[in-house]
Scaffold this active site. Sequence first.
Site, PDB file in Angstrom:
ATOM      1  N   GLY A  20     -32.936 115.024  84.737  1.00  0.00           N
ATOM      2  CA  GLY A  20     -34.240 115.207  85.001  1.00  0.00           C
ATOM      3  C   GLY A  20     -34.820 115.531  86.298  1.00  0.00           C
ATOM      4  N   LYS A  25     -40.309 105.814  87.162  1.00  0.00           N
ATOM      5  CA  LYS A  25     -40.637 106.850  86.237  1.00  0.00           C
ATOM      6  C   LYS A  25     -41.768 107.512  86.745  1.00  0.00           C
ATOM      7  CE  LYS A  25     -37.634 105.727  83.445  1.00  0.00           C
ATOM      8  NZ  LYS A  25     -36.216 106.541  82.945  1.00  0.00           N
TER       9      LYS A  25
END
Length: 643
Positions: free
Chosen positions: A262, A546
């Site tokens: 990511g 996150k």
Amino acid sequence: PPWRRLFAPRRSAGVTAMTLKAGEVRAYLLANGVTKAQYDKAEGRGLSGLQELAESVNCTLKDEETVRMAVAAASAEKKATTSEAALTPLTAEERKRFAAAFEHFDKDKSGELDVKEFRSAMLDSGMCPYPYEQEELFKTADMDGSGTITFEEYCHFIQVYRAKQSWWERLMESAMDCLSPKPSYLTNPTLRFVRKMKHAGCTRSAIDAFVHNYEQLRSAASMMIPEDAIFPVDQLPALEDISVQPDRSLLQHTVMLKLNGGLGTGMGLEKAKSLLPISGDDTFLDLIAKQVLHMRHASGGSLAFLLMNSFSTSADSMALLKHNFPNLSNEGELPLEFLQNKAPKVSAADLSPASWPANPELEWCPPGHGDLYPAMEGSGTLDRLLREGYKYMFVSNSDNLGATMDLTLLTWFAQSGAPFAMEVAARTDSDKKGGHLARSAETGGLLLRESAQCPEAEEGDFQDVAKFKYFNTNNLWVNLEALKKTMDENEGVLPLPVIKNGKTVDPRDKKSTKVLQLETAMGAAIASFSGAQAILIPRTRFAPVKTTNDMLALMSDAYEITRDHRMVLKGERGGVPPTVKLDGAYKFVDALKTLVPNGPPSLLHCSKLTIEGKVVFAKGVTFKGAVKVANAGPEPKTLKAGT
């Protein structure tokens, strides 16, 4: 047949280089019982991999003349024994159509197709064969060995592949129908995706996984998991109640894998999120490397370590590890990384491959962390791990610094005999939007339901933390032998439920083409294994980042770094993290730094912190209980030290 005797093992003085063509090596190995899948994986490891594969079936590539003679004999045998009765004759209409196709591809009007023209015919008709496939296909079509293909040989080639009737041969057959009014390679949507992925260099495993997902989408079957299909999980074994004697010898058969693909774009980053400093100068990746080295030192042995990177994260991540931790490498030839796959975006309007000529890279997307399994298979990592004696794998996200190798958990998993296990934690209000554990009403087995799989009308049930008590931490334990067996039983695919996410092809342009991104969750594999288990863990093993909300909480004194380099909630928190809700102005990391230019505030005794408007925290600010800080003005205001 007599020519098979030529494949008997013969060993001669070894050679340091090989002049055999790829097609010759492939034909030789396939004739000796090697499967296409085995060859594809061995080829990825180069000459040494092919030689090892040859030896595994009691032959050798070192005597190159023998290999060439065997391939030539096999080719002659194949041509001599082809059963014309087994081939379906072409109709007059088909011959007329293929004659037009032949004339179209015969660019020099010689009446024959040479290698280049034949290759163009395959590419123009939707086939994107690998180099060794091109050579083999041409030899198959060139019946008389003249080096060119006549019209009759061209027709025979089509008939032969029709007779084979395997999935990939049907793709080749349909591709030859290129000059019909509606050629199948243009109208069959699945084949259009296959062509696109193969042309982009995607592995067979990646293609098969996408085809599986895409066919679920096309089937019009519901991708939702409604309430009447599941029931809650009432009770699970807890880590704190496990009574096993930790077995350090298991470490030599275990690999610790971190998902590191990511970019953290949701936080305004253009690099791997794991390269973000989180504790002083230490990044996530620094702390992960320190965790691995600490475990190796403490256990007195080795612990294999792997990253699943993406093309976007590989270079920077590996450069940091090489510079900061030159002694991190694994024993043997096991590398530190393999790469995740990419998947084509799907046009929402007609389910065709999305097209964006302005930036073709935007036509692709990550396939979700469920890609772990086809990426391991397609890269050869799974077979390499098994070949080198690894049996167990612990997987977690690189942004979860609480997820370290735990000997008690490893021993419990090994002794349980389970093929798969998921670490879950008790849900709180801050977790209510994440995937939860449930049981299938049909099978009684465990499954994972993500928010995107919940019907909108049942969102209240999904977020009921008293009803669905456990959420997936994405800390997973996998028996590698069971994984290989399950994938082989499903033709190289781990059948995972598909999550359909609606986006625009250009995420920054909301007016661009609407697309669907087909993703899978790696935790959903719990439903693919009979006997899969789940275990309740404390919050100390779950500390992900996150959003900038999570990041501010982790930066604060509500968390601490342990001696084994884990980031965990302090004991005073009672296992419950502070809830942080920042103003949208602080969505990106750079903006967060303007909020806390002198370091984070104290959140040790804060239950909830809400920030509205532009604010600056001076050094030494402490929050207790539930606090809301609001500034309605256009200019930032400073919350002074000592507040």
